[in-house]
Design a protein around this motif. Structure first.
Motif, PDB file in Angstrom:
ATOM      1  N   PRO A  29      19.861  37.247  56.978  1.00  0.00           N
ATOM      2  CA  PRO A  29      19.198  36.268  57.836  1.00  0.00           C
ATOM      3  C   PRO A  29      17.722  36.026  57.495  1.00  0.00           C
ATOM      4  N   TYR A  30      17.210  36.658  56.445  1.00  0.00           N
ATOM      5  CA  TYR A  30      15.782  36.586  56.134  1.00  0.00           C
ATOM      6  C   TYR A  30      15.528  35.723  54.891  1.00  0.00           C
ATOM      7  N   PRO A  31      15.004  34.514  55.081  1.00  0.00           N
ATOM      8  CA  PRO A  31      14.758  33.614  53.954  1.00  0.00           C
ATOM      9  C   PRO A  31      13.863  34.211  52.866  1.00  0.00           C
ATOM     10  N   VAL A  32      12.901  35.011  53.254  1.00  0.00           N
ATOM     11  CA  VAL A  32      11.998  35.610  52.265  1.00  0.00           C
ATOM     12  C   VAL A  32      12.781  36.491  51.294  1.00  0.00           C
ATOM     13  N   LEU A  33      13.745  37.237  51.802  1.00  0.00           N
ATOM     14  CA  LEU A  33      14.574  38.077  50.920  1.00  0.00           C
ATOM     15  C   LEU A  33      15.441  37.219  50.003  1.00  0.00           C
ATOM     16  N   HIS A  34      15.982  36.144  50.534  1.00  0.00           N
ATOM     17  CA  HIS A  34      16.765  35.223  49.690  1.00  0.00           C
ATOM     18  C   HIS A  34      15.934  34.786  48.486  1.00  0.00           C
ATOM     19  N   ILE A  35      14.727  34.343  48.762  1.00  0.00           N
ATOM     20  CA  ILE A  35      13.868  33.800  47.713  1.00  0.00           C
ATOM     21  C   ILE A  35      13.461  34.889  46.726  1.00  0.00           C
ATOM     22  N   GLN A  36      13.125  36.072  47.222  1.00  0.00           N
ATOM     23  CA  GLN A  36      12.753  37.171  46.327  1.00  0.00           C
ATOM     24  C   GLN A  36      13.914  37.563  45.426  1.00  0.00           C
ATOM     25  N   ILE A  37      15.105  37.615  45.984  1.00  0.00           N
ATOM     26  CA  ILE A  37      16.285  37.981  45.194  1.00  0.00           C
ATOM     27  C   ILE A  37      16.600  36.893  44.176  1.00  0.00           C
ATOM     28  N   MET A  38      16.505  35.632  44.573  1.00  0.00           N
ATOM     29  CA  MET A  38      16.721  34.531  43.623  1.00  0.00           C
ATOM     30  C   MET A  38      15.722  34.602  42.476  1.00  0.00           C
ATOM     31  N   ASN A  39      14.467  34.887  42.793  1.00  0.00           N
ATOM     32  CA  ASN A  39      13.443  34.999  41.748  1.00  0.00           C
ATOM     33  C   ASN A  39      13.731  36.160  40.806  1.00  0.00           C
ATOM     34  N   LEU A  40      14.192  37.277  41.333  1.00  0.00           N
ATOM     35  CA  LEU A  40      14.558  38.427  40.499  1.00  0.00           C
ATOM     36  C   LEU A  40      15.726  38.061  39.583  1.00  0.00           C
ATOM     37  N   ILE A  41      16.730  37.405  40.127  1.00  0.00           N
ATOM     38  CA  ILE A  41      17.881  37.005  39.309  1.00  0.00           C
ATOM     39  C   ILE A  41      17.444  36.028  38.224  1.00  0.00           C
ATOM     40  N   ALA A  42      16.548  35.107  38.568  1.00  0.00           N
ATOM     41  CA  ALA A  42      16.043  34.153  37.566  1.00  0.00           C
ATOM     42  C   ALA A  42      15.301  34.893  36.451  1.00  0.00           C
ATOM     43  N   ARG A  43      14.492  35.892  36.816  1.00  0.00           N
ATOM     44  CA  ARG A  43      13.759  36.654  35.790  1.00  0.00           C
ATOM     45  C   ARG A  43      14.707  37.429  34.879  1.00  0.00           C
ATOM     46  N   GLU A  44      15.833  37.843  35.399  1.00  0.00           N
ATOM     47  CA  GLU A  44      16.787  38.646  34.641  1.00  0.00           C
ATOM     48  C   GLU A  44      17.930  37.817  34.054  1.00  0.00           C
ATOM     49  N   ALA A  45      17.905  36.508  34.223  1.00  0.00           N
ATOM     50  CA  ALA A  45      19.027  35.640  33.837  1.00  0.00           C
ATOM     51  C   ALA A  45      19.469  35.852  32.395  1.00  0.00           C
ATOM     52  N   LYS A  46      18.522  35.995  31.492  1.00  0.00           N
ATOM     53  CA  LYS A  46      18.896  36.123  30.077  1.00  0.00           C
ATOM     54  C   LYS A  46      19.598  37.449  29.783  1.00  0.00           C
ATOM     55  N   ASN A  47      19.463  38.420  30.677  1.00  0.00           N
ATOM     56  CA  ASN A  47      20.063  39.742  30.476  1.00  0.00           C
ATOM     57  C   ASN A  47      21.382  39.925  31.203  1.00  0.00           C
ATOM     58  N   ILE A  48      21.860  38.900  31.881  1.00  0.00           N
ATOM     59  CA  ILE A  48      23.092  39.010  32.657  1.00  0.00           C
ATOM     60  C   ILE A  48      24.262  38.642  31.754  1.00  0.00           C
ATOM     61  N   ALA A  49      25.172  39.589  31.578  1.00  0.00           N
ATOM     62  CA  ALA A  49      26.296  39.401  30.655  1.00  0.00           C
ATOM     63  C   ALA A  49      27.371  38.473  31.229  1.00  0.00           C
ATOM     64  N   GLN A  50      27.582  38.508  32.539  1.00  0.00           N
ATOM     65  CA  GLN A  50      28.614  37.683  33.165  1.00  0.00           C
ATOM     66  C   GLN A  50      27.992  36.793  34.244  1.00  0.00           C
ATOM     67  N   PRO A  51      27.237  35.794  33.837  1.00  0.00           N
ATOM     68  CA  PRO A  51      26.514  34.974  34.808  1.00  0.00           C
ATOM     69  C   PRO A  51      27.410  34.111  35.701  1.00  0.00           C
ATOM     70  N   THR A  52      28.624  33.829  35.281  1.00  0.00           N
ATOM     71  CA  THR A  52      29.482  32.964  36.096  1.00  0.00           C
ATOM     72  C   THR A  52      29.780  33.588  37.456  1.00  0.00           C
ATOM     73  N   LYS A  53      29.766  34.907  37.539  1.00  0.00           N
ATOM     74  CA  LYS A  53      29.957  35.577  38.831  1.00  0.00           C
ATOM     75  C   LYS A  53      28.833  35.203  39.793  1.00  0.00           C
ATOM     76  N   PHE A  54      27.649  35.011  39.264  1.00  0.00           N
ATOM     77  CA  PHE A  54      26.473  34.730  40.078  1.00  0.00           C
ATOM     78  C   PHE A  54      26.392  33.259  40.481  1.00  0.00           C
ATOM     79  N   ILE A  55      26.863  32.392  39.618  1.00  0.00           N
ATOM     80  CA  ILE A  55      26.687  30.954  39.820  1.00  0.00           C
ATOM     81  C   ILE A  55      27.325  30.489  41.127  1.00  0.00           C
ATOM     82  N   ARG A  56      28.519  30.945  41.424  1.00  0.00           N
ATOM     83  CA  ARG A  56      29.201  30.533  42.661  1.00  0.00           C
ATOM     84  C   ARG A  56      28.392  30.942  43.888  1.00  0.00           C
ATOM     85  N   LEU A  57      27.916  32.185  43.884  1.00  0.00           N
ATOM     86  CA  LEU A  57      27.164  32.671  45.040  1.00  0.00           C
ATOM     87  C   LEU A  57      25.817  31.965  45.176  1.00  0.00           C
ATOM     88  N   ILE A  58      25.181  31.676  44.058  1.00  0.00           N
ATOM     89  CA  ILE A  58      23.909  30.944  44.101  1.00  0.00           C
ATOM     90  C   ILE A  58      24.151  29.512  44.579  1.00  0.00           C
TER      91      ILE A  58
END
Length: 109
Positions: A29-58
Protein backbone atom coordinates in the motif's frame (compact mmCIF):
# COMPACT_ATOMS: atom_id res chain seq x y z
CA UNK A 1 17.32 -2.32 2.61
CA UNK A 2 18.29 -5.76 3.87
CA UNK A 3 17.13 -7.51 0.73
CA UNK A 4 18.90 -4.90 -1.40
CA UNK A 5 22.11 -5.55 0.57
CA UNK A 6 21.78 -9.30 -0.02
CA UNK A 7 21.08 -8.78 -3.73
CA UNK A 8 24.23 -6.70 -4.13
CA UNK A 9 26.55 -8.85 -2.02
CA UNK A 10 25.39 -12.37 -2.90
CA UNK A 11 25.19 -12.57 -6.71
CA UNK A 12 23.32 -15.89 -6.68
CA UNK A 13 20.47 -14.23 -4.77
CA UNK A 14 19.97 -11.36 -7.23
CA UNK A 15 17.23 -12.78 -9.45
CA UNK A 16 15.15 -14.35 -6.68
CA UNK A 17 15.58 -11.28 -4.45
CA UNK A 18 14.43 -8.91 -7.18
CA UNK A 19 11.51 -11.16 -8.05
CA UNK A 20 10.51 -11.28 -4.37
CA UNK A 21 10.45 -7.49 -4.34
CA UNK A 22 8.43 -7.18 -7.55
CA UNK A 23 5.90 -9.67 -6.14
CA UNK A 24 5.81 -7.74 -2.85
CA UNK A 25 4.60 -4.57 -4.56
CA UNK A 26 1.56 -6.43 -5.90
CA UNK A 27 -0.09 -5.91 -2.50
CA UNK A 28 2.00 -3.06 -1.08
CA UNK A 29 0.00 0.00 0.00
CA UNK A 30 3.02 2.35 0.07
CA UNK A 31 3.72 4.21 -3.20
CA UNK A 32 7.22 5.18 -2.07
CA UNK A 33 8.18 1.50 -1.80
CA UNK A 34 6.73 0.80 -5.24
CA UNK A 35 8.89 3.51 -6.76
CA UNK A 36 12.04 2.49 -4.87
CA UNK A 37 11.61 -1.13 -5.93
CA UNK A 38 10.95 -0.14 -9.55
CA UNK A 39 14.11 1.98 -9.52
CA UNK A 40 16.14 -0.92 -8.10
CA UNK A 41 14.80 -3.28 -10.76
CA UNK A 42 15.61 -0.70 -13.46
CA UNK A 43 19.19 -0.39 -12.14
CA UNK A 44 19.57 -4.17 -12.21
CA UNK A 45 17.70 -4.76 -15.51
CA UNK A 46 20.80 -5.70 -17.49
CA UNK A 47 21.66 -8.38 -14.90
CA UNK A 48 18.27 -10.10 -14.87
CA UNK A 49 18.45 -13.42 -16.69
CA UNK A 50 14.67 -13.99 -16.98
CA UNK A 51 13.15 -10.53 -17.37
CA UNK A 52 9.85 -11.76 -18.82
CA UNK A 53 8.82 -12.85 -15.31
CA UNK A 54 9.12 -9.23 -14.22
CA UNK A 55 7.43 -7.60 -17.20
CA UNK A 56 3.93 -8.90 -16.39
CA UNK A 57 4.12 -7.72 -12.79
CA UNK A 58 5.53 -4.33 -13.78
CA UNK A 59 2.82 -3.93 -16.41
CA UNK A 60 0.22 -4.60 -13.70
CA UNK A 61 1.52 -1.48 -11.95
CA UNK A 62 0.81 0.56 -15.09
CA UNK A 63 -2.75 -0.75 -15.21
CA UNK A 64 -3.63 -0.64 -11.52
CA UNK A 65 -1.70 2.16 -9.83
CA UNK A 66 -1.56 5.93 -9.55
CA UNK A 67 0.41 8.25 -11.78
CA UNK A 68 3.74 8.23 -9.90
CA UNK A 69 3.89 4.45 -9.82
CA UNK A 70 2.79 4.22 -13.48
CA UNK A 71 5.59 6.60 -14.45
CA UNK A 72 8.15 4.53 -12.52
CA UNK A 73 6.87 1.34 -14.17
CA UNK A 74 7.17 2.89 -17.65
CA UNK A 75 10.74 3.94 -16.86
CA UNK A 76 11.55 0.42 -15.66
CA UNK A 77 10.13 -1.17 -18.82
CA UNK A 78 12.04 1.35 -20.92
CA UNK A 79 15.23 0.39 -19.12
CA UNK A 80 14.59 -3.26 -19.96
CA UNK A 81 14.32 -2.24 -23.63
CA UNK A 82 17.63 -0.38 -23.47
CA UNK A 83 19.54 -3.08 -21.64
CA UNK A 84 17.94 -6.13 -23.27
CA UNK A 85 16.99 -5.21 -26.86
CA UNK A 86 15.51 -8.65 -27.50
CA UNK A 87 12.54 -7.56 -25.32
CA UNK A 88 11.63 -4.48 -27.38
CA UNK A 89 8.88 -6.22 -29.38
CA UNK A 90 7.31 -7.55 -26.19
CA UNK A 91 7.51 -4.26 -24.27
CA UNK A 92 6.75 -1.76 -27.05
CA UNK A 93 2.96 -2.36 -27.04
CA UNK A 94 2.87 -1.97 -23.26
CA UNK A 95 4.71 1.33 -23.38
CA UNK A 96 2.62 2.42 -26.36
CA UNK A 97 -0.52 2.20 -24.24
CA UNK A 98 1.00 4.74 -21.86
CA UNK A 99 1.03 7.35 -24.63
CA UNK A 100 -2.71 7.76 -24.10
CA UNK A 101 -2.40 8.04 -20.31
CA UNK A 102 -4.28 10.94 -18.76
CA UNK A 103 -1.23 12.04 -16.77
CA UNK A 104 1.46 14.09 -18.51
CA UNK A 105 4.26 12.63 -16.33
CA UNK A 106 3.39 9.10 -17.47
CA UNK A 107 3.22 10.13 -21.14
CA UNK A 108 6.56 11.93 -20.87
CA UNK A 109 8.37 8.86 -19.59
Amino acid sequence: STLEYVIHHIPDSKEIGLYTLVEFIEDCPYPVLHIQIMNLIAREAKNIAQPTKFIRLINNRIILEGQDIRAAAITTLGTFCLTQPSLINQIKPLIGEALSDTDMEVRAR
